[in-house]
Design a protein around this motif. Structure first.
Motif, mmCIF file in Angstrom:
data_model
loop_
_atom_site.group_PDB
_atom_site.id
_atom_site.type_symbol
_atom_site.label_atom_id
_atom_site.label_comp_id
_atom_site.label_asym_id
_atom_site.label_seq_id
_atom_site.Cartn_x
_atom_site.Cartn_y
_atom_site.Cartn_z
ATOM 1 N N TYR A 462 0.684 -1.422 -0.079
ATOM 2 C CA TYR A 462 0.012 -0.141 -0.043
ATOM 3 C C TYR A 462 1.110 1.466 0.005
ATOM 4 O O TYR A 462 0.343 2.385 -0.632
ATOM 5 C CB TYR A 462 -0.837 0.151 1.061
ATOM 6 N N LEU A 463 1.864 1.164 0.466
ATOM 7 C CA LEU A 463 2.924 2.381 0.488
ATOM 8 C C LEU A 463 3.407 2.546 -0.706
ATOM 9 O O LEU A 463 3.700 3.764 -1.242
ATOM 10 C CB LEU A 463 4.102 2.027 1.507
ATOM 11 N N GLU A 464 3.407 1.473 -1.524
ATOM 12 C CA GLU A 464 4.001 1.671 -2.808
ATOM 13 C C GLU A 464 2.988 2.239 -3.869
ATOM 14 O O GLU A 464 3.429 3.150 -4.791
ATOM 15 C CB GLU A 464 4.619 0.443 -3.442
ATOM 16 N N HIS A 465 1.678 2.019 -3.593
ATOM 17 C CA HIS A 465 0.511 2.427 -4.209
ATOM 18 C C HIS A 465 0.874 4.131 -3.847
ATOM 19 O O HIS A 465 0.492 4.926 -4.809
ATOM 20 C CB HIS A 465 -0.630 1.932 -3.691
ATOM 21 N N ALA A 466 0.879 4.445 -2.634
ATOM 22 C CA ALA A 466 0.890 6.024 -2.154
ATOM 23 C C ALA A 466 2.109 6.608 -2.913
ATOM 24 O O ALA A 466 1.926 7.603 -3.244
ATOM 25 C CB ALA A 466 0.986 5.875 -0.608
#
Length: 735
Positions: A462-466
């Motif tokens: 999810y951090l990579e998506h952010a």
């Protein structure tokens, strides 16, 4: 020559019968001419203000002149303002006159930058930086927010900035120039046999042709500097950030509280009673009772708009976001302030929102649609994000699982399908953009939601998506990402959180400052004094509801203040940001019928805010009353959380603000600030410390050594702050 220096630039009035001015900048220790010669202080045939008399004083330059076309007298005082600006303060004293007799839009405030270089469109244009304002959306719909402009010339390596004091220019209106209905702040090419460049307050249309009699003010600020750009030229992002920071130094001290503005505690208690009103705030369908979007389902403006579109207005249906925006701050208040009488409202709203989320009829959580379904992208991501914030607090796994299913089935594929350049609307059956509208800054909503899910689940994907969403948004042109004002504030919040997680990448901190500057760009930097009705309200410190909606709105104002309060340490002047928040603490009382009963007539509920307050460029009277926004009423509780729930001062002139908004924990960071022009004293109280409880306090003033206290029920701490001084408090309730 008559000269006034300010740091690395100076304004120079040439000798002669009617001398104009030019700007000079310091380059390698020598003064160089930076603009064309013989500029008028105000342009247009009815103005063409060049002085016939100049006196030099310790404070600056005093100018006088007589306009030859209409015969009126004028005067100007030119002085330094802070360390980066020169202020031009003009008074025109006339019997009134007709504009446009000779032609052209007037008045304008234009700095002639001189001739553009040869083959300007083939080389020079690619490397210049110009920042136009106010903001606009979809390349057309201009707002009425930031009255400033910036230009960098890549050949001369000179930069120029201007800021226009719209509060002072109260003569504007439909009879002459209706401010940003007719004007913009920016850059213009002008052809008069040769191609010249101009920067300033530029006219595009003219609403009327009457300049009013009496003493009228025209006030603006100007700045310039020389800067070598090697190894790389300046970017529009960094110059926008610098322009906003420079403009913040020009903000005046806050005005007084509106009469009757008791406290946010009292108004939150009043709102809680009004929101329990079954007749005016709630409706019912086959699934049960629900909150409506507007009091009595009344919105004359929406009804007219829907009728014009060939549809009926139906305002009695469930408004999920109304419940969510009430429930989120109430959940937090139930932990910090269980003594407040909000429990019945919180439980009633939670019953509605949870039932709506889990309902099989919910389009929001239905996955990919089996038929074409238009979905507003920001509303979709925001509501899902708010559901996550609320129900992750209570670890409601049934709701959280449904949210994650929707995100993986719809939201993430839609973001991929649009390349992260998010649209205003998408089709839930194809997960692709529909319509012509863009919503680039919705990436900020998405990024913040992804960061929050990563924090809760510890799943780094999810951090990579952010990160991907913010990098895309960061690299889009600066004038394309403004739409709903809070979108860039979410982006700033997400980038700041990433900077605290990914310490090695300093670009996240740069992103946070930039997105914060974009958010502040959408603030009202002036009070509207163009009519008696508009003057009933203090708009300075409010925010544009949306890039296309030229009025301030309660929900957006409080959302922006709450987000900014958590970003006070990102590298923008803390004392200036505290002044912005103090504006918000004061001016947002204007939205309540309890304070402004005469704005829209008699209202059924006194503590439910109007959606908007009047401003010159706002909706026409014929558009109709927009309504009392139940959907925005939850932000009253957010105001209470920010400014009073944890601590408040006996002297209302001293602001106490929490800096943990949306990051709440058992430890609360507070700042106490004095944005007034005089020394202020008071006693800080801590209403969350109940009978038999103990809290620990650490107090420091302007970063000096902290003093530690233990406080009990009824304890207070004395405080004295000079103008622009602030203190910090770390609060821990150890009970």
């Amino acid at each position: 020559m008559n000269v006034l220096e300010q740091g690395e630039f100076r304004i120079v009035f040439s000798d002669g019968a009617t001398p104009g001015f030019h700007l000079e900048v310091l380059e390698n220790g020598k003064w160089r001419i930076a603009s064309a010669a013989n500029n008028a202080l105000v342009s247009g045939p009815s103005f063409d203000l060049r002085p016939s008399d100049i006196h030099i004083s310790k404070e600056g330059l005093n100018l006088n002149g007589i306009n030859t076309l209409h015969g009126y007298r004028w005067s100007a005082h030119i002085q330094r303002a802070g360390t980066q600006w020169i202020k031009v303060d003009i008074t025109i004293d006339s019997e009134g006159f007709t504009l446009g007799k000779i032609g052209g839009i007037e008045p304008e405030i234009v700095l002639d930058l001189g001739l553009l270089p040869p083959y300007e469109r083939g080389d020079h244009v690619w490397f210049k930086v110009n920042i136009d304002n106010p903001t606009k959306w979809n390349d057309e719909a201009r707002s009425n927010d930031f009255p400033a402009t910036y230009f960098y010339d890549p050949y001369s390596h000179n930069e120029f900035r201007m800021f226009f004091d719209m509060t002072s220019m109260s003569w504007m209106g439909p009879d002459n120039l209706a401010r940003f209905r007719d004007l913009r702040c920016g850059y213009r090419r002008r052809f008069d046999g040769q191609i010249r460049a101009e920067l300033g307050l530029i006219g595009e249309t003219q609403s009327g042709f009457v300049f009013p009699k009496g003493k009228q003010k025209i006030v603006y600020y100007i700045g310039a500097a020389h800067r070598e750009h090697f190894p790389t030229p300046p970017s529009a992002r960094e110059e926008l950030t610098s322009l906003v920071q420079a403009a913040l130094t020009l903000l005046p001290h806050p005005s007084k509280f509106p009469e009757g503005a008791t406290s946010w505690t009292k108004f939150a208690q009043g709102a809680a009673i009004d929101l329990m009103d079954s007749e005016h705030s709630w409706s019912r369908d086959s699934d049960g009772e629900h909150l409506m979007g507007y009091v009595d389902a009344r919105s004359d403006a929406w009804e007219k708009a829907m009728n014009a579109r060939g549809r009926d207005w139906e305002g009695t249906g469930p408004c999920l976001e109304a419940g969510l925006w009430i429930l989120h701050p109430l959940q937090i208040l139930s932990q910090y302030r269980p003594d407040l009488p909000f429990d019945a409202l919180r439980k009633r709203v939670n019953e509605f929102t949870r039932r709506n989320i889990l309902s099989s009829k919910s389009d929001l959580f239905s996955g990919i649609a089996d038929r074409p379904m238009n979905v507003g992208t920001w509303q979709y991501i925001y509501i899902i994000g708010e559901c996550w914030r609320i129900y992750s607090m209570s670890n409601d796994n049934e709701v959280l699982e449904k949210i994650l299913q929707e995100i993986h089935a719809v939201m993430l594929p839609m973001v991929v399908n649009t390349g992260g350049v998010l649209p205003l609307e998408f089709d839930k059956s194809t997960l692709r953009k529909i319509g012509s509208g863009d919503g680039h800054a919705i990436a900020g909503l998405f990024a913040l939601l992804m960061v929050e899910i990563a924090e809760y689940t510890s799943d780094q994907i999810y951090l990579e998506h952010a990160k991907s969403a913010l990098i895309t948004l960061y690299n889009l042109p600066i004038n394309t990402i403004t739409q709903e004002s809070f979108l860039t504030a979410h982006a700033a919040d997400a980038a700041d959180r990433l900077s605290r997680i990914d310490h090695e990448n300093h670009e996240w901190a740069e992103m946070s400052r930039y997105f914060l500057a974009q958010s502040l760009r959408m603030m009202y930097w002036y009070n509207d004094r163009t009519s008696a009705r508009n003057s009933m309200v203090e708009q300075l410190g409010m925010f544009v509801a949306c890039g296309t909606i030229n009025y301030p709105a309660f929900f957006e104002n409080l959302e922006m203040d709450a987000r900014i309060s958590a970003l006070l340490d990102v590298g923008v002047s803390t004392k200036d940001l505290l002044k912005v928040l103090d504006y918000g603490r004061r001016v947002n009382f204007h939205f309540f019928p309890q304070i402004q009963p005469d704005l829209y007539g008699e209202m059924p509920l006194q503590y439910i805010p109007y959606e908007e307050v009047p401003v010159l460029e706002g909706g026409l009277e014929s558009d109709g009353f927009i309504g009392q926004e139940i959907y925005g009423s939850g932000w009253v509780f957010r105001a209470l959380l920010m400014w009073e729930a944890i601590a408040f001062c006996s002297n209302k002139e001293l602001m106490v603000v929490t800096t943990n908004s949306y990051r709440e924990s058992s430890t609360v960071e507070l700042l106490i600030s004095n944005s007034t022009a005089t020394v202020q004293q008071g006693e800080i109280s801590f209403p969350g410390v109940g009978v038999g409880q103990i809290a620990s306090i650490s107090l420091s003033v302007d970063g000096e050594t902290a003093l530690d206290f233990e406080i009990t029920f009824g304890s207070t701490i004395p405080i004295e702050l000079s103008p622009d001084e602030y203190a910090s408090i770390t609060y821990r309730n150890t009970h």
